[in-house]
Design an enzyme around this catalytic site. Sequence first.
Site, short mmCIF file in Angstrom:
data_model
loop_
_atom_site.label_atom_id
_atom_site.label_comp_id
_atom_site.label_asym_id
_atom_site.label_seq_id
_atom_site.Cartn_x
_atom_site.Cartn_y
_atom_site.Cartn_z
N ARG A 146 2.87 -2.34 -8.39
CA ARG A 146 3.79 -3.59 -8.21
C ARG A 146 3.45 -4.86 -8.41
O ARG A 146 3.83 -5.10 -9.06
CB ARG A 146 4.57 -3.25 -6.82
CG ARG A 146 5.41 -2.05 -6.56
CD ARG A 146 5.56 -1.19 -6.61
NE ARG A 146 6.26 0.13 -6.17
CZ ARG A 146 6.21 0.81 -4.69
NH1 ARG A 146 5.35 0.56 -4.63
NH2 ARG A 146 6.92 1.92 -4.98
N ASP A 175 4.22 3.53 -10.90
CA ASP A 175 5.42 3.39 -10.47
C ASP A 175 6.21 3.04 -11.20
O ASP A 175 5.87 3.25 -12.17
CB ASP A 175 4.81 2.63 -8.81
CG ASP A 175 5.51 2.91 -7.64
OD1 ASP A 175 6.57 3.51 -7.63
OD2 ASP A 175 5.22 3.15 -6.74
N HIS A 246 9.52 8.09 -8.78
CA HIS A 246 8.65 7.19 -8.21
C HIS A 246 8.07 6.69 -10.20
O HIS A 246 6.89 6.68 -10.17
CB HIS A 246 7.70 6.56 -7.81
CG HIS A 246 8.36 5.93 -6.18
ND1 HIS A 246 8.73 5.49 -6.20
CD2 HIS A 246 7.91 7.20 -5.36
CE1 HIS A 246 9.00 5.30 -4.62
NE2 HIS A 246 8.83 5.93 -3.92
N GLU A 313 9.76 10.09 -1.54
CA GLU A 313 11.34 9.70 -1.86
C GLU A 313 11.31 9.81 -3.30
O GLU A 313 11.67 8.98 -4.15
CB GLU A 313 10.70 8.18 -2.08
CG GLU A 313 10.11 7.30 -0.96
CD GLU A 313 9.71 5.76 -0.20
OE1 GLU A 313 10.49 5.56 0.52
OE2 GLU A 313 9.17 5.45 -2.16
N TRP A 379 2.58 9.56 6.21
CA TRP A 379 3.34 8.20 6.23
C TRP A 379 4.37 7.94 7.18
O TRP A 379 4.65 6.79 7.12
CB TRP A 379 3.21 7.87 4.48
CG TRP A 379 4.35 8.17 3.31
CD1 TRP A 379 4.70 9.84 3.46
CD2 TRP A 379 5.73 7.48 3.82
NE1 TRP A 379 6.06 9.54 2.80
CE2 TRP A 379 6.69 8.23 2.52
CE3 TRP A 379 5.91 6.62 4.70
CZ2 TRP A 379 8.19 7.85 2.62
CZ3 TRP A 379 7.19 5.78 4.19
CH2 TRP A 379 8.44 6.35 3.23
N TYR A 404 0.63 0.29 7.80
CA TYR A 404 0.86 -0.51 6.43
C TYR A 404 0.80 -1.24 6.71
O TYR A 404 1.23 -2.70 7.45
CB TYR A 404 2.04 0.12 6.41
CG TYR A 404 2.60 1.24 5.73
CD1 TYR A 404 2.01 2.47 6.13
CD2 TYR A 404 3.46 1.69 4.82
CE1 TYR A 404 2.19 3.90 5.22
CE2 TYR A 404 4.20 2.39 3.95
CZ TYR A 404 3.54 3.46 4.34
OH TYR A 404 3.55 4.21 3.24
N ASP A 406 1.60 -4.22 4.91
CA ASP A 406 2.55 -4.74 4.18
C ASP A 406 3.38 -5.53 4.95
O ASP A 406 4.04 -6.37 4.63
CB ASP A 406 3.23 -3.94 2.69
CG ASP A 406 3.01 -2.80 2.98
OD1 ASP A 406 2.89 -2.04 3.34
OD2 ASP A 406 4.62 -1.99 2.78
#
Length: 539
Positions: A146, A175, A246, A313, A379, A404, A406
């Site tokens: 990212r 990603d 991703h 995801e 996760w 996490y 972040d």
Amino acid sequence: MVDVIPAPVGVVPDAAGGSVPLPADTALVAGPGTEGVARWLRATVGAATGLALPEDAGRPHRIELDIDPELPPEGYRLALDAHPLRIRGGSAAGVFWGAQTLRQLLGPDAFRRAPVRPGRDWELPAVTVEDAPRFRWRGLMLDVARHFMPKEGVLRYLDLMAAHKLNVFHFHLTDDQGWRVEIKRYPRLTQTGAWRARTKLGHRASPLWDERPHGGYYTQDDIREIVAYAAERHITVVPEIDVPGHSQAAIAAHPELGNTDVVDTAALDVWDTWGISANILAPTDTVLRFYEGVFEEVLELFPSEFVHVGGDECRKEQWTESVTAKTRVADLGLRDEDALQSWFIGHFDAWLTARGRRLIGWDEILEGGLAPGAAVSSWRGYGGGVAAARAGHDVVMCPEQHVYLDHRQAPGEDEPVPIGFVRTLEDVYRFEPVPDGLTEAEAAHVLGTQANVWTEVMEDTGRVDYQVFPRLAAFAEVAWSPLPAPAARDFAGFSRRMTAHYGRLDALGVAYRPPTGPRPWQRRPGVLGRPIEGPPPNR
């Protein structure tokens, strides 16, 4: 007073108390197998203290390094009661962790790159430390897809990990927003896939953009350097190459990888915003062969037992619409697109197993069944880890609600770009990696734990530092030390030890979040985040 982080298993002060000097003529004697630790001590502690630390077994003042196979593999015994001072470990790694403790006991100035008071008298507390880690996997995942972190920043984070006795670096290299590792047979992956035209500022709902191009990648020699640098610090680098979701950056570089019968993949760019892209890999033999080529080069660069394939995801809308995907489902006799993803992951599990490696992926890979040797990064809470352990799979616990980094550190409006749950330093300190309800045999499948750092809103190393520290210190203690149940943990004692540890972080130049809140230049007023209200789910 021994303010070591993570807390050692046992510390016994010398009966006479006091301290032991480390004079200018102190030597360093490396026993067989400890030569790398000696090099590290001279390069770091020697540079900070001004001590030459020559190899001279005849000097009365000396530090001796030895391997003692009677100790646990990463355990150590640090005897500082009198000269010669001794660091013994069950392996070179154990000796190295003992050397890290010795460095902490010298004080914050031992974490600088040059002496700040040349000629000063150095001393150590007269103690014996007996220590060994609770878990074999004590990890940090860093997302460089990212926001790209240049190589020097990655090497710095390996040093920071080593200072906290963390031993697994999960390197999130690909990603939707960027491909960060050179693959020589597919140069467009970095020529095109490593760069995006602009970047969303803040959460994807934010109206703000940074209109500058962003990107970068690591050459294969960069990767070799990173892996070797980590190995010298007894850190294993686990690469992550995301499949089948991703993957928009890869599809932007190679449109044939996408679902071309549904989307004009030739018109796709490297994604410039956040979230979960609908552009996923096509379930074709062309894609399988392409990624086998990618993984062949990845295996040459990374000697780790585990290779991470993502698997999380993965939106299925394009597969649902794709004739190619539907045909694949029918030909394989699968029930639906979810089973198709399981088949996709299973292909690479078999491919990696045939080459002596083990697949690990996010807990979505459990859906549809998983080969016995594969492992799971849990996760989405504890549930995936519990299911995996009960099914006989090894697990790394990294629930987003707890580790996490972040996620925001306080509920105040001054927190820069607030994301996710409020996870304070104390919250992280009270995290328990082994879920309730597992039998002893099931709990043995918990390899350890990992803190994850996703960098959508971390544009530089200063922002990464702010989110990671000081919480990584609390996490390191959870991963290393035999702590009691979460409610019984001595957070007041940990906070007292952190007072000394902040001095070490200052000496290392870490832009951590102060206990009193962000400094003015650490704030990001007006940049929209994505706070989630309410407490995280219980384990």
